[in-house]
Design a protein around this motif. Structure first.
Motif, PDB file in Angstrom:
ATOM      1  N   SER A 134       0.846  -1.199   0.000  1.00 39.63           N
ATOM      2  CA  SER A 134       0.000   0.000   0.000  1.00 39.63           C
ATOM      3  C   SER A 134       0.876   1.241   0.000  1.00 39.63           C
ATOM      4  O   SER A 134       1.900   1.289   0.669  1.00 39.63           O
ATOM      5  N   LYS A 135       0.446   2.206  -0.775  1.00 46.45           N
ATOM      6  CA  LYS A 135       1.161   3.473  -0.819  1.00 46.45           C
ATOM      7  C   LYS A 135       0.196   4.511  -0.282  1.00 46.45           C
ATOM      8  O   LYS A 135      -0.927   4.621  -0.771  1.00 46.45           O
ATOM      9  N   PRO A 136       0.601   5.262   0.734  1.00 40.79           N
ATOM     10  CA  PRO A 136      -0.341   6.238   1.282  1.00 40.79           C
ATOM     11  C   PRO A 136      -0.680   7.315   0.266  1.00 40.79           C
ATOM     12  O   PRO A 136       0.194   7.774  -0.463  1.00 40.79           O
ATOM     13  N   GLU A 137      -1.931   7.672   0.197  1.00 39.67           N
ATOM     14  CA  GLU A 137      -2.392   8.684  -0.754  1.00 39.67           C
ATOM     15  C   GLU A 137      -2.201  10.062  -0.127  1.00 39.67           C
ATOM     16  O   GLU A 137      -2.785  10.370   0.904  1.00 39.67           O
ATOM     17  N   GLY A 138      -1.339  10.867  -0.733  1.00 36.45           N
ATOM     18  CA  GLY A 138      -1.067  12.196  -0.188  1.00 36.45           C
ATOM     19  C   GLY A 138      -1.878  13.267  -0.893  1.00 36.45           C
ATOM     20  O   GLY A 138      -2.477  13.020  -1.944  1.00 36.45           O
ATOM     21  N   TYR A 139      -1.900  14.444  -0.301  1.00 41.84           N
ATOM     22  CA  TYR A 139      -2.605  15.583  -0.886  1.00 41.84           C
ATOM     23  C   TYR A 139      -1.608  16.709  -1.114  1.00 41.84           C
ATOM     24  O   TYR A 139      -0.796  17.005  -0.235  1.00 41.84           O
ATOM     25  N   SER A 140      -1.689  17.305  -2.283  1.00 43.33           N
ATOM     26  CA  SER A 140      -0.819  18.425  -2.580  1.00 43.33           C
ATOM     27  C   SER A 140      -1.525  19.703  -2.133  1.00 43.33           C
ATOM     28  O   SER A 140      -2.587  20.054  -2.646  1.00 43.33           O
ATOM     29  N   LEU A 141      -0.934  20.373  -1.155  1.00 43.01           N
ATOM     30  CA  LEU A 141      -1.587  21.543  -0.547  1.00 43.01           C
ATOM     31  C   LEU A 141      -0.557  22.651  -0.352  1.00 43.01           C
ATOM     32  O   LEU A 141       0.637  22.386  -0.216  1.00 43.01           O
ATOM     33  N   PRO A 142      -1.031  23.897  -0.301  1.00 46.11           N
ATOM     34  CA  PRO A 142      -0.092  24.996  -0.095  1.00 46.11           C
ATOM     35  C   PRO A 142       0.510  24.995   1.314  1.00 46.11           C
ATOM     36  O   PRO A 142      -0.184  24.690   2.287  1.00 46.11           O
ATOM     37  N   ALA A 143       1.783  25.323   1.377  1.00 50.54           N
ATOM     38  CA  ALA A 143       2.495  25.343   2.658  1.00 50.54           C
ATOM     39  C   ALA A 143       2.211  26.650   3.392  1.00 50.54           C
ATOM     40  O   ALA A 143       2.231  27.726   2.792  1.00 50.54           O
ATOM     41  N   ALA A 144       1.981  26.520   4.705  1.00 47.96           N
ATOM     42  CA  ALA A 144       1.867  27.704   5.555  1.00 47.96           C
ATOM     43  C   ALA A 144       3.183  27.885   6.320  1.00 47.96           C
ATOM     44  O   ALA A 144       3.213  28.464   7.387  1.00 47.96           O
ATOM     45  N   PHE A 145       4.281  27.336   5.757  1.00 49.28           N
ATOM     46  CA  PHE A 145       5.583  27.416   6.426  1.00 49.28           C
ATOM     47  C   PHE A 145       6.674  27.602   5.378  1.00 49.28           C
ATOM     48  O   PHE A 145       6.421  27.429   4.181  1.00 49.28           O
ATOM     49  N   GLU A 146       7.845  27.977   5.860  1.00 53.19           N
ATOM     50  CA  GLU A 146       8.994  28.073   4.960  1.00 53.19           C
ATOM     51  C   GLU A 146      10.055  27.125   5.458  1.00 53.19           C
ATOM     52  O   GLU A 146      10.214  26.945   6.667  1.00 53.19           O
ATOM     53  N   LYS A 147      10.778  26.526   4.527  1.00 51.06           N
ATOM     54  CA  LYS A 147      11.836  25.591   4.946  1.00 51.06           C
ATOM     55  C   LYS A 147      12.792  25.343   3.800  1.00 51.06           C
ATOM     56  O   LYS A 147      12.391  25.243   2.649  1.00 51.06           O
ATOM     57  N   ARG A 148      14.033  25.242   4.193  1.00 49.86           N
ATOM     58  CA  ARG A 148      15.057  24.931   3.211  1.00 49.86           C
ATOM     59  C   ARG A 148      15.684  23.605   3.637  1.00 49.86           C
ATOM     60  O   ARG A 148      15.974  23.407   4.807  1.00 49.86           O
ATOM     61  N   LYS A 149      15.830  22.671   2.698  1.00 51.45           N
ATOM     62  CA  LYS A 149      16.499  21.414   3.044  1.00 51.45           C
ATOM     63  C   LYS A 149      17.553  21.063   2.005  1.00 51.45           C
ATOM     64  O   LYS A 149      17.425  21.409   0.831  1.00 51.45           O
ATOM     65  N   LYS A 150      18.567  20.343   2.514  1.00 49.81           N
ATOM     66  CA  LYS A 150      19.647  19.920   1.625  1.00 49.81           C
ATOM     67  C   LYS A 150      19.264  18.635   0.906  1.00 49.81           C
ATOM     68  O   LYS A 150      18.332  17.921   1.316  1.00 49.81           O
ATOM     69  N   ALA A 151      19.997  18.349  -0.143  1.00 44.97           N
ATOM     70  CA  ALA A 151      19.776  17.083  -0.853  1.00 44.97           C
ATOM     71  C   ALA A 151      20.303  15.929  -0.012  1.00 44.97           C
ATOM     72  O   ALA A 151      21.131  16.126   0.873  1.00 44.97           O
ATOM     73  N   GLY A 152      19.829  14.725  -0.264  1.00 46.90           N
ATOM     74  CA  GLY A 152      20.450  13.550   0.334  1.00 46.90           C
ATOM     75  C   GLY A 152      19.536  12.694   1.170  1.00 46.90           C
ATOM     76  O   GLY A 152      19.787  11.521   1.357  1.00 46.90           O
ATOM     77  N   ARG A 153      18.483  13.265   1.711  1.00 47.67           N
ATOM     78  CA  ARG A 153      17.546  12.387   2.420  1.00 47.67           C
ATOM     79  C   ARG A 153      16.154  12.983   2.435  1.00 47.67           C
ATOM     80  O   ARG A 153      15.975  14.200   2.394  1.00 47.67           O
ATOM     81  N   ARG A 154      15.219  12.080   2.453  1.00 48.78           N
ATOM     82  CA  ARG A 154      13.813  12.493   2.502  1.00 48.78           C
ATOM     83  C   ARG A 154      13.480  12.916   3.927  1.00 48.78           C
ATOM     84  O   ARG A 154      14.033  12.377   4.883  1.00 48.78           O
TER      85      ARG A 154
ATOM     86  N   ARG B 156       8.651  27.900   0.029  1.00 53.94           N
ATOM     87  CA  ARG B 156       8.186  29.226   0.450  1.00 53.94           C
ATOM     88  C   ARG B 156       6.687  29.167   0.708  1.00 53.94           C
ATOM     89  O   ARG B 156       6.007  28.231   0.268  1.00 53.94           O
ATOM     90  N   LEU B 157       6.195  30.158   1.425  1.00 48.73           N
ATOM     91  CA  LEU B 157       4.771  30.216   1.747  1.00 48.73           C
ATOM     92  C   LEU B 157       3.949  30.028   0.474  1.00 48.73           C
ATOM     93  O   LEU B 157       4.232  30.674  -0.535  1.00 48.73           O
ATOM     94  N   GLY B 158       2.981  29.133   0.519  1.00 50.75           N
ATOM     95  CA  GLY B 158       2.094  28.943  -0.622  1.00 50.75           C
ATOM     96  C   GLY B 158       2.575  27.902  -1.624  1.00 50.75           C
ATOM     97  O   GLY B 158       1.804  27.466  -2.479  1.00 50.75           O
ATOM     98  N   ASP B 159       3.851  27.474  -1.522  1.00 48.27           N
ATOM     99  CA  ASP B 159       4.320  26.396  -2.403  1.00 48.27           C
ATOM    100  C   ASP B 159       3.563  25.112  -2.064  1.00 48.27           C
ATOM    101  O   ASP B 159       3.223  24.882  -0.906  1.00 48.27           O
ATOM    102  N   ARG B 160       3.375  24.286  -3.072  1.00 53.56           N
ATOM    103  CA  ARG B 160       2.648  23.039  -2.818  1.00 53.56           C
ATOM    104  C   ARG B 160       3.574  22.005  -2.184  1.00 53.56           C
ATOM    105  O   ARG B 160       4.712  21.844  -2.613  1.00 53.56           O
ATOM    106  N   VAL B 161       3.064  21.347  -1.148  1.00 50.04           N
ATOM    107  CA  VAL B 161       3.807  20.257  -0.508  1.00 50.04           C
ATOM    108  C   VAL B 161       2.866  19.061  -0.376  1.00 50.04           C
ATOM    109  O   VAL B 161       1.645  19.205  -0.489  1.00 50.04           O
ATOM    110  N   THR B 162       3.465  17.890  -0.148  1.00 51.26           N
ATOM    111  CA  THR B 162       2.645  16.684  -0.010  1.00 51.26           C
ATOM    112  C   THR B 162       2.325  16.430   1.447  1.00 51.26           C
ATOM    113  O   THR B 162       3.224  16.240   2.267  1.00 51.26           O
ATOM    114  N   PHE B 163       1.032  16.447   1.753  1.00 51.56           N
ATOM    115  CA  PHE B 163       0.565  16.155   3.110  1.00 51.56           C
ATOM    116  C   PHE B 163       0.002  14.744   3.139  1.00 51.56           C
ATOM    117  O   PHE B 163      -0.838  14.376   2.313  1.00 51.56           O
ATOM    118  N   LEU B 164       0.488  13.948   4.086  1.00 50.42           N
ATOM    119  CA  LEU B 164      -0.002  12.584   4.259  1.00 50.42           C
ATOM    120  C   LEU B 164      -0.733  12.525   5.599  1.00 50.42           C
ATOM    121  O   LEU B 164      -0.086  12.522   6.656  1.00 50.42           O
TER     122      LEU B 164
END
Ligand code: AMP
Ligand code: MG
Length: 419
Positions: free
Chosen positions: A341-361, A404-412
């Protein structure tokens, strides 16, 4: 019917040599390809089947609806017997109601009183709604313009006899049970519930509610994991807690292997001095440490103990929950006969800001408010309050990202991991 599948191989978790930090998707693909159902089957009445995993493809023993019938309360007649223009038809004797079949034939040019769900009598193919007529005890009058077959349902228009209804591997819902009932099933073959043992480890761990000494920590993981497993439809097996003693752990794992199909331990799974879980499993020769590129997460210790798969989860409750949802959940789905089973996520706008480096989820504790995804203020992995604050997780991709604020992110949502 009650044949048990053969046990998993002891080397089923072996990873190719030289693999370093394994991306999440590769780790999931590896788990998926190595596991299979380990549970037998049983027949249960529909009433007891909600949340169980269907063990065979089901087909309609009976069509739905079984006979052509009326969709409304009104008057039935043969469309072809109508003349031009407005109508006034004599009513024939009797009436047709659900469960009370009208056995005669309605003569051409006549109408019969008919109620919702009643099988169409011979000589009737069209029904007019009672609100659209003027009726006396002997006649019914209505305007021109009725369509042929109006307000009727064809036999089998929903499900034909013999048609596929619910597929093997489906976690049965109330609606599935309605479909199975309507199509003639009273009993369904399901997989036996996967029994999942949960064991906490660590010298510092004590049961919730006990008087605590300095340095002691209440066992938060066990109640969380047992309850989660229950919600997932598995059979939780409470194996209590063991201190950091190899002997105690060994004995308890033996017991767990006797009572469950799969074992979840929490704590003691890293490479430190007190990490008896990984040490013992390594000694037994069955440990694989999957270094998965994920945050939060420690190496996930995977092993076989007396033929039972063991998931050595991190002690940290945040990491323990994330690892259980992301890795153990789909693996247990396969073991339980439900497939991957793969969890079904929702693409929604972010109410937060965050920067992450490459290399891990990364998985952040998150919730949705006013259509936007909020994340918990602290990413500290000891913050159990954030798990409780959250309604699910935000999944940030393996690569670098600047959100950035309003960018789409995956919410599970947590619920996406349950079924
Ligand atoms: P460990 O994985 O054993 O190194 O534990 C990591 C952290 O998680 C330590 O701070 C432990 O005290 C904590 N921990 C381990 N098991 C549990 C548990 N069952 N409930 C709450 N915290 C735990
Ligand atoms: Mg520990």
């Amino acid at each position: 019917m009650s044949l048990q599948p053969p046990p998993l191989r002891d080397d089923c978790f072996a990873l190719p040599a030289g693999v370093d930090w394994t991306p999440v998707e590769e780790a999931l693909a590896a788990l998926r390809s190595r596991l299979r159902s380990v549970v037998g089957q049983e027949d249960v009445p529909l009433q007891a089947a909600c949340g169980r995993i269907l063990a065979r493809d089901m087909h309609a023993l009976r069509a739905n609806p079984p006979l052509p019938n009326s969709a409304v309360d009104g008057y039935g007649f043969a469309f072809a017997s109508l003349g031009e223009g407005d109508q006034c038809l004599p009513l024939c004797e009797g009436r047709a109601a659900a469960g009370l079949r009208f056995e005669g034939t309605v003569p051409a040019g006549q109408a019969i009183r008919i109620l919702t769900g009643a099988a169409l009598p011979a000589g009737v193919d069209t029904v007019i709604l009672e609100e659209d007529v003027n009726a006396s005890s002997s006649e019914v009058a209505f305007r021109a313009g009725v369509k042929p077959f109006a307000n009727t349902r064809k036999a089998g228009e929903d499900v034909a006899e013999g048609a596929a209804t619910v597929s093997q591997g489906r976690c049965l819902t109330p609606a599935d049970l309605a479909l199975l009932a309507a199509t003639g099933q009273g009993v369904v073959p399901v997989f036996k519930r996967l029994r999942v043992a949960v064991l906490s480890t660590g010298d510092e761990i004590i049961a919730p509610g006990q008087a605590a000494q300095d340095g002691q920590i209440y066992d938060a993981n066990r109640v969380m994991l047992l309850s989660l497993l229950e919600q997932m439809g598995f059979e939780p097996v409470n194996m209590g807690h063991v201190p950091d003693s190899r002997e105690a752990l060994k004995g308890r794992l033996d017991e767990a292997a006797g009572q469950a199909d799969v074992i979840l331990t929490s704590g003691g799974a890293s490479a430190g001095d007190e990490d008896h879980v990984s040490a013992l499993l390594r000694e037994a020769g069955a440990l694989q440490e999957w270094r998965i590129a994920v945050k939060p997460g420690r190496p996930l210790a995977l092993a076989m103990w007396q033929g039972r798969p063991v998931f050595g989860l991190p002690g940290n409750p945040v990491a323990a929950l994330v690892c259980t949802l992301v890795f153990a959940r789909p693996a247990m789905g396969v073991l339980a006969g439900g497939g991957w089973s793969k969890p079904e996520g929702y693409s929604l706008p972010a109410a937060f800001e965050k920067r992450k480096k490459a290399g891990r989820r990364e998985y952040l504790r998150a919730r949705v408010r006013d259509g936007q995804v909020e994340v918990f203020a602290s990413e500290g992995s000891g913050r159990i309050s954030g798990l409780s604050w959250a309604d699910g997780l935000v999944e940030l991709p393996d690569g670098a990202a600047e959100i950035r604020l309003g960018d789409r992110v995956t919410f599970l949502p947590y619920s996406a991991f349950l079924a």
